[in-house]
Design a protein around this motif. Sequence first.
Motif, short mmCIF file in Angstrom:
data_model
loop_
_atom_site.label_atom_id
_atom_site.label_comp_id
_atom_site.label_asym_id
_atom_site.label_seq_id
_atom_site.Cartn_x
_atom_site.Cartn_y
_atom_site.Cartn_z
N LEU A 164 0.83 -1.20 0.00
CA LEU A 164 0.00 0.00 0.00
C LEU A 164 0.87 1.25 0.00
CD1 LEU A 164 -2.53 -0.91 2.86
CD2 LEU A 164 -2.85 -1.26 0.40
N ARG A 165 0.34 2.29 -0.59
CA ARG A 165 0.97 3.61 -0.49
C ARG A 165 -0.15 4.62 -0.23
NH1 ARG A 165 3.89 4.48 -5.53
NH2 ARG A 165 5.52 3.15 -4.63
N ILE A 166 0.03 5.45 0.78
CA ILE A 166 -0.97 6.45 1.15
C ILE A 166 -0.40 7.83 0.89
CG2 ILE A 166 -2.48 7.34 2.97
CD1 ILE A 166 -3.10 4.49 2.46
N TYR A 167 -1.15 8.66 0.15
CA TYR A 167 -0.74 10.03 -0.17
C TYR A 167 -1.61 11.01 0.61
CZ TYR A 167 1.59 8.03 -4.31
OH TYR A 167 2.38 7.31 -5.16
N SER A 168 -0.97 12.04 1.15
CA SER A 168 -1.73 13.15 1.75
C SER A 168 -1.99 14.20 0.68
CB SER A 168 -0.95 13.76 2.92
OG SER A 168 0.26 14.34 2.47
N SER A 169 -2.80 15.20 1.03
CA SER A 169 -3.18 16.23 0.05
C SER A 169 -2.00 17.11 -0.36
CB SER A 169 -4.30 17.10 0.62
OG SER A 169 -3.91 17.66 1.87
N ASP A 170 -0.94 17.14 0.48
CA ASP A 170 0.22 17.97 0.13
C ASP A 170 1.32 17.18 -0.58
OD1 ASP A 170 1.09 16.44 2.21
OD2 ASP A 170 1.47 18.08 3.59
N GLY A 171 1.00 15.95 -1.00
CA GLY A 171 1.93 15.17 -1.80
C GLY A 171 2.84 14.25 -1.01
N LEU A 172 2.83 14.33 0.30
CA LEU A 172 3.63 13.40 1.11
C LEU A 172 2.99 12.02 1.08
CD1 LEU A 172 4.35 15.67 4.21
CD2 LEU A 172 5.88 15.18 2.30
N PHE A 173 3.80 10.99 1.30
CA PHE A 173 3.23 9.64 1.29
C PHE A 173 4.03 8.72 2.21
CE2 PHE A 173 6.54 9.39 -1.92
CZ PHE A 173 7.07 8.11 -1.77
N VAL A 174 3.40 7.61 2.54
CA VAL A 174 4.06 6.53 3.29
C VAL A 174 3.73 5.23 2.59
CG1 VAL A 174 2.12 6.16 4.88
CG2 VAL A 174 4.43 5.53 5.58
N GLU A 175 4.67 4.28 2.64
CA GLU A 175 4.50 3.03 1.91
C GLU A 175 4.76 1.85 2.84
OE1 GLU A 175 6.76 0.96 -1.84
OE2 GLU A 175 6.14 3.06 -2.06
N THR A 176 3.90 0.84 2.76
CA THR A 176 4.08 -0.36 3.57
C THR A 176 5.17 -1.25 2.99
OG1 THR A 176 2.50 -1.71 2.35
CG2 THR A 176 1.61 -0.30 4.09
N GLN A 177 5.51 -2.28 3.75
CA GLN A 177 6.35 -3.34 3.21
C GLN A 177 5.48 -4.32 2.42
OE1 GLN A 177 8.83 -5.19 6.22
NE2 GLN A 177 9.07 -3.27 7.32
N ASP A 178 6.13 -5.12 1.61
CA ASP A 178 5.41 -6.13 0.82
C ASP A 178 4.89 -7.25 1.71
OD1 ASP A 178 5.29 -5.57 -2.04
OD2 ASP A 178 7.48 -5.57 -1.96
N VAL A 179 3.69 -7.73 1.39
CA VAL A 179 3.12 -8.90 2.06
C VAL A 179 2.77 -9.92 0.98
CG1 VAL A 179 1.23 -9.78 3.46
CG2 VAL A 179 2.20 -7.53 3.96
N PRO A 180 3.56 -10.98 0.85
CA PRO A 180 3.28 -11.98 -0.21
C PRO A 180 2.06 -12.82 0.14
CG PRO A 180 5.10 -12.69 1.19
CD PRO A 180 4.77 -11.29 1.62
N ARG A 181 1.45 -13.39 -0.84
CA ARG A 181 0.31 -14.27 -0.62
C ARG A 181 0.77 -15.57 0.06
NH1 ARG A 181 -3.04 -13.96 -6.29
NH2 ARG A 181 -3.64 -11.77 -6.12
N ASP A 182 -0.06 -16.03 0.99
CA ASP A 182 0.26 -17.29 1.68
C ASP A 182 -0.89 -18.29 1.60
OD1 ASP A 182 -1.62 -16.25 3.41
OD2 ASP A 182 -0.17 -15.76 4.98
N GLY A 183 -1.98 -17.90 0.95
CA GLY A 183 -3.12 -18.79 0.80
C GLY A 183 -3.98 -18.92 2.04
N ALA A 184 -3.58 -18.26 3.15
CA ALA A 184 -4.34 -18.35 4.39
C ALA A 184 -4.87 -16.97 4.78
CB ALA A 184 -3.45 -18.91 5.50
#
Length: 283
Positions: A164-184
Amino acid sequence: MSFRVFAYHAFVGFCLIIMHSCVSNRKDLPDTYIQKARAAIELRQYQTAKNYIDSIRIVFPKDYDKIREGLQVMREIEFAEQKRTREYCDSLLNVRQSQFPEKQKNFSFQRNKAYESVGYYVNNHQLHKNNYNRTFLQTKVDEKGRLIVTSYYSGPRKINHTRLRIYSSDGLFVETQDVPRDGALNYAFKDGDINYEIVRFNEKKLNGLINFILLNNGGTLKVELIGDVNRTYNMRKEDKDALKAACELAAVLSDITRLLEEIRLAQAKMDYIRSKQLSRAED
């Protein structure tokens, strides 16, 4: 007898008196240290009491009886410390437990006993049964106060998002780490013409995303699902409010969990010290 010889004998006599006085004081001093330590215990000045007991071992390293007596007093100090910790935690626990009903009133508790050992509190607005065909971020809290953010996607095509990446209205953002699929916990499926994807992020994988949303809660927040194909949407006010409420509930539950553990440890230490005192008394 010359004056010089007289002065010499007088000096030697004075020194002998001083030495006798010092020996007498050294003999009485361990008891004085112990008395001061007990007085400090009464005043709940436990570190001061420990310093007095430690001084006996340092100043009188061969006075084994007093050192052993000092060790007994040290157990009394440790018992008093644990008792104080227990009383303090009990008081805070009562406060936090009284706050819990108000914080969880808009949440439903869910737990699948078949494969979940811990249950979760989900905001009623974000219950999956009411949001089946919606793309959104669900925030929930487990019984220990840990936050989980789950990204739900539904659409006509697969995007295979893992981040995920979240952007604020002033252009700043934060990004999560990857979460691979595990089927559960992280999986995808198709129902008719609609593709569904569920990606679950724990606090470590969120990488500061929750705090970023809270800090920018008043403005527009854009959520980008990052995968083979990216998908972007604006976060609804109801979902931002649900996240804030989940954080408040998590703070209460995590404090309750921590305080219960500290109470358990304090009681275990008190029981251990009491058992040592009893065994010593029997000897």
